[in-house]
Design a protein around this motif. Structure first.
Motif, PDB file in Angstrom:
ATOM      1  N   HIS A 166      -9.206  -5.901   2.038  1.00 39.72           N
ATOM      2  CA  HIS A 166      -9.111  -4.722   1.165  1.00 39.72           C
ATOM      3  C   HIS A 166      -9.639  -5.094  -0.223  1.00 39.72           C
ATOM      4  O   HIS A 166     -10.063  -6.237  -0.447  1.00 39.72           O
ATOM      5  CB  HIS A 166      -7.677  -4.176   1.121  1.00 39.72           C
ATOM      6  CG  HIS A 166      -6.633  -5.160   0.717  1.00 39.72           C
ATOM      7  ND1 HIS A 166      -6.581  -5.741  -0.540  1.00 39.72           N
ATOM      8  CD2 HIS A 166      -5.582  -5.685   1.397  1.00 39.72           C
ATOM      9  CE1 HIS A 166      -5.551  -6.547  -0.617  1.00 39.72           C
ATOM     10  NE2 HIS A 166      -4.927  -6.561   0.546  1.00 39.72           N
ATOM     11  N   GLY A 188      -2.234  -0.624  -5.711  1.00 44.29           N
ATOM     12  CA  GLY A 188      -2.636   0.687  -5.211  1.00 44.29           C
ATOM     13  C   GLY A 188      -2.659   1.709  -6.338  1.00 44.29           C
ATOM     14  O   GLY A 188      -2.161   1.460  -7.438  1.00 44.29           O
ATOM     15  N   LYS A 246       2.009  -2.813  -4.841  1.00 43.98           N
ATOM     16  CA  LYS A 246       1.168  -3.739  -4.093  1.00 43.98           C
ATOM     17  C   LYS A 246       0.575  -3.025  -2.884  1.00 43.98           C
ATOM     18  O   LYS A 246       1.261  -2.280  -2.191  1.00 43.98           O
ATOM     19  CB  LYS A 246       1.995  -4.940  -3.634  1.00 43.98           C
ATOM     20  CG  LYS A 246       1.187  -6.017  -2.920  1.00 43.98           C
ATOM     21  CD  LYS A 246       2.061  -7.216  -2.572  1.00 43.98           C
ATOM     22  CE  LYS A 246       1.267  -8.271  -1.825  1.00 43.98           C
ATOM     23  NZ  LYS A 246       2.097  -9.453  -1.477  1.00 43.98           N
ATOM     24  N   MET A 247      -0.705  -3.268  -2.619  1.00 48.58           N
ATOM     25  CA  MET A 247      -1.360  -2.599  -1.497  1.00 48.58           C
ATOM     26  C   MET A 247      -0.780  -3.075  -0.169  1.00 48.58           C
ATOM     27  O   MET A 247      -0.629  -4.272   0.057  1.00 48.58           O
ATOM     28  CB  MET A 247      -2.863  -2.871  -1.515  1.00 48.58           C
ATOM     29  CG  MET A 247      -3.615  -2.095  -2.564  1.00 48.58           C
ATOM     30  SD  MET A 247      -5.398  -2.202  -2.318  1.00 48.58           S
ATOM     31  CE  MET A 247      -5.964  -1.392  -3.815  1.00 48.58           C
ATOM     32  N   SER A 248      -0.456  -2.126   0.688  1.00 46.49           N
ATOM     33  CA  SER A 248      -0.005  -2.451   2.042  1.00 46.49           C
ATOM     34  C   SER A 248      -0.211  -1.235   2.922  1.00 46.49           C
ATOM     35  O   SER A 248      -0.154  -0.090   2.446  1.00 46.49           O
ATOM     36  CB  SER A 248       1.468  -2.873   2.055  1.00 46.49           C
ATOM     37  OG  SER A 248       2.308  -1.772   1.794  1.00 46.49           O
ATOM     38  N   LYS A 249      -0.437  -1.473   4.204  1.00 41.23           N
ATOM     39  CA  LYS A 249      -0.638  -0.368   5.137  1.00 41.23           C
ATOM     40  C   LYS A 249       0.593   0.519   5.233  1.00 41.23           C
ATOM     41  O   LYS A 249       0.494   1.734   5.367  1.00 41.23           O
ATOM     42  CB  LYS A 249      -0.999  -0.913   6.526  1.00 41.23           C
ATOM     43  CG  LYS A 249      -2.442  -1.374   6.637  1.00 41.23           C
ATOM     44  CD  LYS A 249      -2.823  -1.665   8.074  1.00 41.23           C
ATOM     45  CE  LYS A 249      -4.305  -1.940   8.196  1.00 41.23           C
ATOM     46  NZ  LYS A 249      -4.717  -2.173   9.600  1.00 41.23           N
ATOM     47  N   ASN A 264      -1.378   2.831   0.685  1.00 45.39           N
ATOM     48  CA  ASN A 264      -2.110   2.811  -0.580  1.00 45.39           C
ATOM     49  C   ASN A 264      -3.258   1.806  -0.590  1.00 45.39           C
ATOM     50  O   ASN A 264      -3.734   1.400  -1.641  1.00 45.39           O
ATOM     51  CB  ASN A 264      -1.148   2.513  -1.742  1.00 45.39           C
ATOM     52  CG  ASN A 264      -0.514   1.123  -1.633  1.00 45.39           C
ATOM     53  OD1 ASN A 264      -0.680   0.424  -0.640  1.00 45.39           O
ATOM     54  ND2 ASN A 264       0.219   0.733  -2.659  1.00 45.39           N
ATOM     55  N   VAL A 265      -3.687   1.397   0.615  1.00 49.39           N
ATOM     56  CA  VAL A 265      -4.762   0.415   0.721  1.00 49.39           C
ATOM     57  C   VAL A 265      -6.104   1.092   0.462  1.00 49.39           C
ATOM     58  O   VAL A 265      -6.386   2.170   0.997  1.00 49.39           O
ATOM     59  CB  VAL A 265      -4.760  -0.258   2.109  1.00 49.39           C
ATOM     60  CG1 VAL A 265      -6.009  -1.114   2.291  1.00 49.39           C
ATOM     61  CG2 VAL A 265      -3.512  -1.100   2.291  1.00 49.39           C
ATOM     62  N   TRP A 293      -5.428   0.446  -9.171  1.00 56.73           N
ATOM     63  CA  TRP A 293      -6.708   1.071  -8.839  1.00 56.73           C
ATOM     64  C   TRP A 293      -6.774   2.459  -9.472  1.00 56.73           C
ATOM     65  O   TRP A 293      -5.840   3.232  -9.383  1.00 56.73           O
ATOM     66  CB  TRP A 293      -6.850   1.181  -7.326  1.00 56.73           C
ATOM     67  CG  TRP A 293      -8.131   1.821  -6.902  1.00 56.73           C
ATOM     68  CD1 TRP A 293      -8.324   3.118  -6.547  1.00 56.73           C
ATOM     69  CD2 TRP A 293      -9.402   1.184  -6.803  1.00 56.73           C
ATOM     70  NE1 TRP A 293      -9.624   3.340  -6.240  1.00 56.73           N
ATOM     71  CE2 TRP A 293     -10.319   2.164  -6.384  1.00 56.73           C
ATOM     72  CE3 TRP A 293      -9.854  -0.102  -7.037  1.00 56.73           C
ATOM     73  CZ2 TRP A 293     -11.667   1.891  -6.184  1.00 56.73           C
ATOM     74  CZ3 TRP A 293     -11.200  -0.388  -6.833  1.00 56.73           C
ATOM     75  CH2 TRP A 293     -12.088   0.606  -6.413  1.00 56.73           C
TER      76      TRP A 293
END
Length: 796
Positions: free
Chosen positions: A48, A564, A569-572, A576-577, A608
């Protein structure tokens, strides 16, 4: 727009590959520069934009160093052994090698899409036999030096994963991967004696250009303590036990002892009335992980019914057990001084144990420094004097010795799982030994299934043909545990320097030329795991005479996370990936690279912002229109530059150069934006301005830079063209803005020549309305003036 980024990005990726533009030279008279990124674990979930943020800084530096005359090594590979591929294999029956290769192919394609200037001829994967052959070779070096051994120890056992986990793989009492409960059980394990290197690992941190927080994290993990090891006798028995304390001066304040529930003396000294309570407490403790025991704020414990004899006063002192004392730390027993230790105070208060003050204070517990009281021959002394006198007394009376201890524990190096490096060890009836080097690699064999047994026996144990080993007529049994994922990553930076070598892990000539790594970029989460282990293995290899440097990474930089759009933190699971492939399709690879660089300081976390990348794309489009029109025709001219634009071009080159050197990428891009705005304002499209602009843009947006370089008939590849030079005399400002103070209070600013005289500065100041209002008809009684810096007018 006239230029299609999808087309020219693919075009230049192919041209770079065909020209082998980024291959490091094996032998070169150039100075070397080794830029390394922490290599990824190849998972099916792909990369990602957070991964792009990890690899962009190192690529900018690599591209910059390359065009400044350095022989640059910028490699990429894969930390390919590990638990996720094995878990998938257990669920589906698909061999981990298949899923790992598929993930690697996906990762490589994504990385190439974004134009990272990796030397793909040096690509490695830790799960390939020609790589792990040398991991096994290095393990044998550790084994030969007595640094690898087997021992039954309490381990972090995860019943769900059916494997042992290292302390850094356990978070809040659960497995880092999957979040499964972890318990402590005794099990025979391979250990690496990293504790033998504790002092060197600690001292050599001072040699490194690393973030201070990272060095401090390792110092705390190593945890050097100087104090005394004191012997206590079990009252009325011959048995003795030892405690380590950094405060031997408080020995007269001891009112109870605490042993770890696992301490070998516990069951022997426990009285009959307390036996059941102690047994139950030991059983309950076994269900807790070491991390849980450290983190728990509630103090629990059981009295053993036994007492210790105070080594100086002869007083009887109760011996308790509690899970806040760990067998693996210190001696597994402590002397409790509740008057001057908050943890001991809480325990004593809860269980009604006496509390004694031996430091002059108005409160309990008092943990500071003070004058000794109630301590016989120590009374009236300060801390340093009391420690010195007590140490002398203990040694003269053979009651204790001076000692240095470390919190650092030996590295637990066994895993009861399939997807890992096999140990090159065979067990015989009369002992164990390493396999001969000419039998390496010990190939990971096929197994019927990948799931460990409930007892902890590894999957390899079920391949009877592989396990059986014959040495002449002597039958042995291969080790069936595998190494942890950290094995391959503890030396991979050395394999990159000579990846095709079949006779050795690397050649002495390559090591001497390339090592140490000049810049290592990766996350701070590896502070006390990978970064510490890699330093340890390097020091062992140094002691073996295989490397000439005992530290692997001279400079370390941590990149912040790309969060995100929601700031998390980005996570599936959060949804928010941000997919880099999606951004490459909508905005182009260069826009993502440049936006990542522009978002903020490299080491800070950054959320982001969808509108932000739109702005960066517009910036790149504006640069494009300085070179070509909407029909793709060249509009850049050969006209001379005005003095103002010429100065700004040189100042921008200087600013971007300095900012890349300091990894201040966001301000470098800001400087380029200012130049672009001025070129438009001045209606200037001269190649004398635009060509160097394209060159300094190249580390950030390499594909666009190449395309515009070609349009302006630049010689060769922009990625290899020498970095533009700036003239320092043109970078100097003619005027400067300074603040004007009256009696020390700021009243305004003036813009004057950098070498203006005091009279000129005062005259300019009097023309400022706010200054004139304060001065009135008065002239200053005193003037404090430093040309180009400060003007202070003093009036009475």
């Amino acid at each position: 727009m006239s230029l299609n980024f999808t087309e020219y990005e693919a075009k230049w990726q192919k041209k770079w590959a065909d020209a082998k533009a980024f291959q490091a030279e094996t032998t070169s008279s150039k100075p070397k520069y080794y830029a390394l990124d922490m290599f990824p674990y190849p998972s099916a979930s792909g990369l990602h934009v957070g991964h792009m943020a990890s690899y962009t800084p190192g690529d900018i530096i690599s591209r910059y160093k390359r065009v400044n005359g350095f022989n640059v090594l910028h490699p990429m590979g894969y930390d390919a052994f590990g638990l996720p591929a094995e878990q998938y294999a257990i669920q589906t029956g698909v061999h981990p090698a298949i899923t790992t290769k598929k993930a690697i192919d996906s990762f490589r394609k994504t990385l190439q899409t974004f134009g990272f200037s990796f030397d793909w001829s040096r690509e490695i994967s830790t799960c390939e036999p020609d790589y792990y052959k040398w991991t096994q070779f290095i393990f044998l070096k550790l084994y030969e030096r007595g640094l690898a051994y087997q021992k039954e120890v309490p381990v972090n056992w995860c019943p769900a994963l059916k494997t042992v986990l290292a302390n850094d793989e356990v978070v809040d009492g659960k497995s880092e991967r999957g979040g499964h409960p972890v318990i402590r059980v005794p099990m025979k394990q391979w250990m690496l004696k990293i504790t033998d290197y504790a002092e060197r690992l600690l001292n050599d941190l001072d040699k490194l250009d690393w973030p201070e927080r990272t060095k401090e994290g390792q110092r705390n993990w190593i945890g050097k303590s100087e104090g005394a090891r004191i012997t206590f006798q079990v009252h009325g028995e011959k048995d003795t036990f030892e405690v380590f304390t950094t405060r031997p001066d408080t020995l007269f304040g001891v009112t109870f002892m605490v042993m770890a529930p696992e301490h070998p003396l516990v069951k022997k000294i426990t009285s009959q009335p307390q036996y059941t309570a102690v047994e139950n407490y030991i059983a309950d403790t076994a269900k807790k992980s070491e991390v849980d025991r450290k983190a728990s704020t509630e103090k629990t414990g059981v009295f053993t019914g036994a007492h210790a004899t105070h080594p100086i006063t002869g007083d009887k002192i109760e011996i308790w057990i509690s899970d806040y004392v760990l067998m693996d730390y210190g001696t597994g027993a402590i002397m409790a001084v509740p008057g001057h230790d908050a943890r001991d105070f809480e325990f004593a208060t809860k269980f009604n144990i006496p509390i004694k003050s031996v430091l002059e204070s108005d409160m309990l517990p008092f943990e500071g420094d003070s004058i000794m009281i109630n301590s016989e021959f120590l009374d009236g002394l300060n801390k340093a004097e009391a420690i010195s006198k007590m140490l002398k007394h203990l040694e003269e009376n053979k009651l204790g010795v001076r000692e240095v201890q470390y919190k650092l524990r030996d590295w637990l190096f066994s895993r009861q799982r399939y997807w890992g490096e096999p140990f090159p060890i065979v067990h015989f009836a009369d002992g164990s030994k390493g396999v001969p080097v000419n039998e390496l690699p010990v190939i990971l064999p096929e197994v019927a299934d990948y799931e460990p047994a409930d007892t902890g026996e590894a999957p390899l144990a079920r391949n009877a043909d592989w396990v059986k080993y014959m040495d002449g007529d002597k039958e042995g049994r291969r080790e069936t545990d595998t190494m942890p994922g950290a094995a391959g990553s503890s030396w991979y930076f050395l394999r990159y320097i000579d990846p095709k070598n079949t006779e050795a892990p690397f050649s002495p000539e390559a090591e001497k030329y390339w090592m140490p790594v000049d810049l290592y970029v990766g996350g701070p989460e590896h502070t006390v795991g990978h970064l510490l282990y890699a330093r340890f293995w390097t020091k062992v290899l140094f002691d073996c005479g295989l490397v000439t440097h005992d530290e692997p990474f001279q400079k370390l930089a941590h990149q912040g996370m790309i969060l995100g759009p929601d700031g998390e933190k980005m996570s599936k699971s959060r949804g928010n990936v941000i997919s880099p492939e999606d951004i490459a399709r909508s905005h182009g690879a260069d826009a993502l690279r440049t936006f990542i660089s522009f978002m903020g300081p490299v080491d800070k976390d950054k959320p982001w912002a969808p509108t932000g990348i739109d702005g960066v794309k517009r910036f790149l489009d504006r640069i494009t229109r300085l070179v070509v029109n909407d029909d793709g025709q060249l509009v850049a001219t050969s006209e001379a530059l005005t003095p103002e634009i010429e100065k700004l071009v040189h100042k921008t080159i200087k600013k971007v150069t300095e900012d890349i050197e300091s990894m201040s990428f966001n301000t470098a891009i800001s400087a380029m934006m200012i130049l672009v705005n001025e070129l438009y304002r001045a209606e200037c499209r001269s190649v004398l301005a635009v060509k160097p602009l394209v060159q300094i843009l190249a580390p950030f947006a390499p594909h666009l830079a190449e395309e515009l370089w070609e349009k302006m008939n630049g010689e060769g590849l922009c990625a290899l063209a020498p970095w533009p030079k700036y003239d320092n005399t043109l970078c100097a400002d003619d005027t400067v803005t300074i603040g004007v103070q009256v009696n020390g209070k700021m009243r305004g600013t003036i813009e004057i020549g950098v070498a203006a005289s005091e009279q000129e500065a005062v005259a300019a100041a009097k023309a400022v309305q706010q200054v004139a209002a304060v001065l009135g008809d008065k002239n200053p009684d005193k003037v404090i003036y430093k040309a180009g810096k400060i003007l202070n007018l003093i009036v009475k």
